[in-house]
Scaffold this motif. Structure first.
Motif, short mmCIF file in Angstrom:
data_model
loop_
_atom_site.label_atom_id
_atom_site.label_comp_id
_atom_site.label_asym_id
_atom_site.label_seq_id
_atom_site.Cartn_x
_atom_site.Cartn_y
_atom_site.Cartn_z
N LEU A 46 -56.06 20.36 -23.56
CA LEU A 46 -57.39 19.77 -23.58
C LEU A 46 -57.28 18.25 -23.54
O LEU A 46 -56.52 17.65 -24.30
N VAL A 47 -58.06 17.65 -22.66
CA VAL A 47 -58.12 16.20 -22.56
C VAL A 47 -59.34 15.66 -23.31
O VAL A 47 -59.24 14.74 -24.11
N ALA A 48 -60.49 16.24 -23.02
CA ALA A 48 -61.73 15.80 -23.66
C ALA A 48 -62.79 16.86 -23.43
O ALA A 48 -62.73 17.62 -22.47
N ALA A 49 -63.77 16.90 -24.34
CA ALA A 49 -64.85 17.86 -24.23
C ALA A 49 -66.16 17.19 -24.62
O ALA A 49 -66.18 16.21 -25.37
N SER A 62 -52.91 11.12 -27.26
CA SER A 62 -52.33 10.63 -26.02
C SER A 62 -53.35 9.97 -25.11
O SER A 62 -53.00 9.14 -24.27
N VAL A 63 -54.62 10.33 -25.24
CA VAL A 63 -55.65 9.76 -24.37
C VAL A 63 -56.69 8.97 -25.15
O VAL A 63 -57.59 8.37 -24.56
N LYS A 64 -56.57 8.93 -26.45
CA LYS A 64 -57.55 8.26 -27.30
C LYS A 64 -57.66 6.78 -26.94
O LYS A 64 -56.65 6.10 -26.79
N GLY A 65 -58.89 6.34 -26.76
CA GLY A 65 -59.13 4.94 -26.42
C GLY A 65 -58.95 4.61 -24.94
O GLY A 65 -59.27 3.51 -24.52
N ARG A 66 -58.47 5.55 -24.16
CA ARG A 66 -58.26 5.31 -22.73
C ARG A 66 -59.15 6.17 -21.85
O ARG A 66 -59.57 5.73 -20.78
N PHE A 67 -59.44 7.39 -22.27
CA PHE A 67 -60.23 8.34 -21.48
C PHE A 67 -61.58 8.55 -22.14
O PHE A 67 -61.67 8.68 -23.36
N GLN A 81 -63.66 9.30 -17.18
CA GLN A 81 -63.21 7.95 -16.87
C GLN A 81 -61.84 7.74 -17.50
O GLN A 81 -61.70 7.90 -18.73
N MET A 82 -60.87 7.44 -16.68
CA MET A 82 -59.50 7.28 -17.16
C MET A 82 -59.04 5.85 -16.90
O MET A 82 -58.98 5.41 -15.75
N ASN A 83 -58.74 5.14 -17.96
CA ASN A 83 -58.28 3.76 -17.88
C ASN A 83 -56.86 3.64 -18.40
O ASN A 83 -56.37 4.53 -19.10
N SER A 84 -56.23 2.53 -18.08
CA SER A 84 -54.86 2.25 -18.55
C SER A 84 -53.95 3.45 -18.32
O SER A 84 -53.22 3.89 -19.22
N LEU A 85 -53.98 3.96 -17.12
CA LEU A 85 -53.22 5.18 -16.82
C LEU A 85 -51.72 4.96 -16.93
O LEU A 85 -51.21 3.86 -16.60
N LYS A 86 -51.04 6.00 -17.39
CA LYS A 86 -49.59 5.98 -17.58
C LYS A 86 -48.96 7.07 -16.73
O LYS A 86 -49.61 8.07 -16.41
N PRO A 87 -47.68 6.93 -16.40
CA PRO A 87 -47.01 7.98 -15.63
C PRO A 87 -47.12 9.36 -16.30
O PRO A 87 -47.23 10.38 -15.60
N GLU A 88 -47.14 9.39 -17.62
CA GLU A 88 -47.25 10.68 -18.31
C GLU A 88 -48.63 11.31 -18.22
O GLU A 88 -48.83 12.44 -18.67
#
Length: 120
Positions: A46-49, A62-67, A81-88
Motif C-alpha cells: 500500500l502506498v496511500a489510501a 517510505s513515502v511519507k512527506g513525498r507522496f 502526486q509523487m515528489n522527490s522520487l527515489k530509485p527505490e
C-alpha cells in the motif's frame, strides 16, 4: 467496471510525477480508493489510501512527506502526486477501489497498473 491508470514513465531521481486513475462503471464517490505498488521480486504494498469521505492514509514511512493522494469525485479520478522520487520508488503502481454494502458484501476492483521508473 474499469480503472484506467495513467501518468507513469521514466523520471530522474528527485523528480516528480502525478499518476491518475479514472474510474467507470461504478459509483466512484462511494468507494475508498488506494494506490499500491509492486517492485520486481517484492510483494504488492500500500502506498496511500483515501476514503469516500476524503480521509487520507499513508502506506508507510517510505513515502511519507513525498507522496500525496487526492480524489475528484466529479471527474471520477484519484491522483497520486509523487515528489522527490527515489530509485527505490521504481515499481508498477496500481489503482484499487473498494466498498462494502450495508450487508457487508465487499466490492473491489484493480486497475491494470502503470510503470514508474526512477533512474538517471
Amino acid at each position: 467496471v474499469q480503472l484506467v491508470e495513467s501518468g507513469g514513465g521514466l523520471v530522474q531521481p528527485g523528480g516528480s510525477l502525478r499518476l491518475s486513475c479514472t474510474a467507470s462503471g461504478f459509483t466512484f464517490s462511494t468507494y475508498a480508493m488506494s494506490w499500491y505498488r509492486q517492485a520486481p521480486g517484492k510483494e504488492r504494498e500500500l502506498v496511500a489510501a483515501i476514503s469516500s469521505a476524503g480521509v487520507k492514509t499513508n502506506g508507510g514511512d517510505s513515502v511519507k512527506g513525498r507522496f500525496t493522494i487526492s480524489r475528484d469525485n466529479v471527474k471520477n479520478t484519484v491522483y497520486l502526486q509523487m515528489n522527490s522520487l527515489k530509485p527505490e520508488d521504481t515499481a508498477v503502481y496500481y489503482c484499487y477501489a473498494e466498498s462494502r454494502s450495508l450487508t457487508g458484501k465487499r466490492y473491489a476492483y484493480w486497475g491494470q497498473g502503470t510503470q514508474v521508473t526512477v533512474s538517471s
